[in-house]
Write a protein that holds these residues in place. Structure first.
Motif, PDB file in Angstrom:
ATOM      1  N   UNK A   1     -36.285  -8.610   9.799  1.00 14.79           N
ATOM      2  CA  UNK A   1     -35.594  -7.927  10.893  1.00 14.79           C
ATOM      3  C   UNK A   1     -34.188  -8.470  11.144  1.00 14.79           C
ATOM      4  N   UNK A   2     -33.955  -9.797  11.170  1.00 14.92           N
ATOM      5  CA  UNK A   2     -32.579 -10.263  11.416  1.00 14.92           C
ATOM      6  C   UNK A   2     -31.581  -9.769  10.380  1.00 14.92           C
ATOM      7  N   UNK A   3     -31.994  -9.712   9.116  1.00 18.48           N
ATOM      8  CA  UNK A   3     -31.081  -9.254   8.072  1.00 18.48           C
ATOM      9  C   UNK A   3     -30.801  -7.758   8.210  1.00 18.48           C
TER      10      UNK A   3
ATOM     11  N   UNK B   1     -26.074  -5.556   0.652  1.00 20.72           N
ATOM     12  CA  UNK B   1     -26.960  -6.661   0.273  1.00 20.72           C
ATOM     13  C   UNK B   1     -27.940  -6.968   1.385  1.00 20.72           C
ATOM     14  N   UNK B   2     -27.432  -7.068   2.616  1.00 19.54           N
ATOM     15  CA  UNK B   2     -28.315  -7.376   3.744  1.00 19.54           C
ATOM     16  C   UNK B   2     -29.372  -6.292   3.929  1.00 19.54           C
ATOM     17  N   UNK B   3     -28.946  -5.039   3.872  1.00 19.89           N
ATOM     18  CA  UNK B   3     -29.858  -3.927   4.141  1.00 19.89           C
ATOM     19  C   UNK B   3     -30.817  -3.686   2.988  1.00 19.89           C
ATOM     20  N   UNK B   4     -30.271  -3.411   1.809  1.00 21.89           N
ATOM     21  CA  UNK B   4     -31.122  -3.058   0.676  1.00 21.89           C
ATOM     22  C   UNK B   4     -31.895  -4.279   0.175  1.00 21.89           C
ATOM     23  N   UNK B   5     -31.280  -5.463   0.248  1.00 20.02           N
ATOM     24  CA  UNK B   5     -31.984  -6.671  -0.176  1.00 20.02           C
ATOM     25  C   UNK B   5     -33.205  -6.938   0.686  1.00 20.02           C
ATOM     26  N   UNK B   6     -33.049  -6.852   2.002  1.00 21.16           N
ATOM     27  CA  UNK B   6     -34.175  -7.095   2.890  1.00 21.16           C
ATOM     28  C   UNK B   6     -35.255  -6.030   2.724  1.00 21.16           C
ATOM     29  N   UNK B   7     -34.843  -4.759   2.608  1.00 19.59           N
ATOM     30  CA  UNK B   7     -35.826  -3.676   2.455  1.00 19.59           C
ATOM     31  C   UNK B   7     -36.592  -3.806   1.146  1.00 19.59           C
ATOM     32  N   UNK B   8     -35.872  -4.048   0.054  1.00 27.87           N
ATOM     33  CA  UNK B   8     -36.527  -4.183  -1.246  1.00 27.87           C
ATOM     34  C   UNK B   8     -37.432  -5.402  -1.280  1.00 27.87           C
ATOM     35  N   UNK B   9     -36.981  -6.490  -0.662  1.00 30.59           N
ATOM     36  CA  UNK B   9     -37.799  -7.690  -0.636  1.00 30.59           C
ATOM     37  C   UNK B   9     -39.107  -7.472   0.109  1.00 30.59           C
TER      38      UNK B   9
END
Length: 353
Positions: A218-220, A264-272
């Motif tokens: 959530x923070x990312x 990076x923040x959005x797609x990285x967190x979602x994909x992770x």
């Protein structure tokens, strides 16, 4: 007195029909309608599943759980899944809109920055080398891999004369993604255990994620959302070209760097958190521009609301059509999204933004 010879008037040439005027009131009404759809999609996500919960019991189960079976199903199982779907949908919708604005390519998607490839490689490494089997470990590994891949792509794209450009970013992203995909495939062949663990994450699903996963990412997602929305005006200026953008007071290099950070923040967190989900970051911003035009001050909020509606609807559909089992969300979005996107491309005129 001679009469002036009149020249017959030539009928005016038929002009192309002007696009409909998109008034602010209509745009605000569209946002309100999407907000209502989002509430309905969230309610359906809480009520529909292998065991149906009456819609009247959903709100009490969420806010005042009494320990009953319905309350346990809604509060402990479906609420974290729904919240994660909301967050991931917001992240992928905004990431796709920012990516398409940065590259001025309406067919661009976050994978062009190597985000998915870097996340997949990191997950395979932690599974194969460290024998990790915790979803939270996958989250952090995938996020770090996505961030490292995006930094690498931006560094490669910025080298040479002329600095960063949309074409260079696309080429660098394609090259990095290809290398990471090859490394991922090689590691999976060397480690059967890595393959068995990776194949469940790779499908892309909201199932099996508890509230801790949502809290970690959530923070990312929140930081990326704020950054993306703040970039609306600079992205509008960047869409006119670097020279015109500079004349309007924008800084193309800084805008691209901040835009890449938001992706990076959005797609990285979602994909992770849920694995790679296809279609959303590609087609949702494309469809939104058909409704509200290219102004990023409207494209970004519309994408923020529409993408989670589509994601939650796909998740509910996967549960409904395969009950008492379910189809993974990534499979449903691929089945729904690919034909729809091909129809959009076939009927619309694909051009540079």
């Amino acid at each position: 007195m001679s009469l002036a010879r009149r020249t017959p008037r030539t009928p005016p040439a038929k002009e192309a029909a002007a696009p409909p005027v998109r008034r602010p009131a209509a745009r605000w009404a569209g946002l309100a309608a999407l907000a209502v759809l989002l509430l309905l999609a969230a309610a359906a996500s809480l009520a529909v599943g292998a065991e149906h919960v009456p819609i009247g019991k959903v709100a009490p189960a969420v806010f005042t759980p009494d320990g009953s079976r319905d309350a346990l199903i809604v509060h402990d199982l479906r609420l974290p899944r729904t919240l994660l779907g909301l967050g991931v949908g917001v992240a992928l919708g905004l990431a796709g809109a920012v990516m398409q604005a940065l590259t001025r390519n309406p067919l661009a998607e976050p994978g062009l920055l190597g985000v998915n490839g870097g996340a997949a490689l990191a997950v395979v490494i932690v599974i194969g080398a460290f024998r990790a089997d915790d979803v939270l470990v996958y989250v952090w590994a995938a996020f770090l891999g996505a961030a490292g891949a995006a930094v690498l792509v931006h560094t490669i794209g910025a080298r040479g004369r002329g600095g960063t450009s949309p074409a260079r970013l696309v080429l660098a992203g394609a090259a990095v993604n290809a290398v990471f995909s090859a490394l991922t495939a090689g590691l999976m062949l060397l480690s059967p255990r890595a393959f068995n663990g990776f194949r469940f994450w790779q499908v892309g699903t909201l199932a099996g994620r508890d509230a801790a996963v949502f809290v970690r990412v959530l923070p990312f997602i929140a930081a990326g959302t704020v950054l993306a929305l703040l970039l609306a005006r600079p992205l509008n200026a960047l869409g006119l070209g670097d020279e015109a953008g500079r004349a309007l007071g924008a800084h193309p290099g800084r805008t691209r760097a901040l835009g890449a950070l938001a992706v990076v923040l959005l797609c990285g967190a979602a994909t992770a958190a849920v694995g790679p989900i296809t279609f959303l970051g590609l087609a949702v911003p494309y469809a939104v521009r058909a409704l509200v035009g290219p102004d990023q001050r409207w494209v970004l909020p519309y994408s923020l609301l529409l993408a989670p509606v589509v994601l939650l609807a796909a998740d509910v559909a996967g549960r409904a059509v395969a009950a008492p089992g379910e189809l993974q969300t990534g499979i449903v979005t691929a089945f729904l999204g690919a034909p729809l996107f091909m129809l959009i491309v076939r009927r619309g005129r694909t051009r540079e933004l």
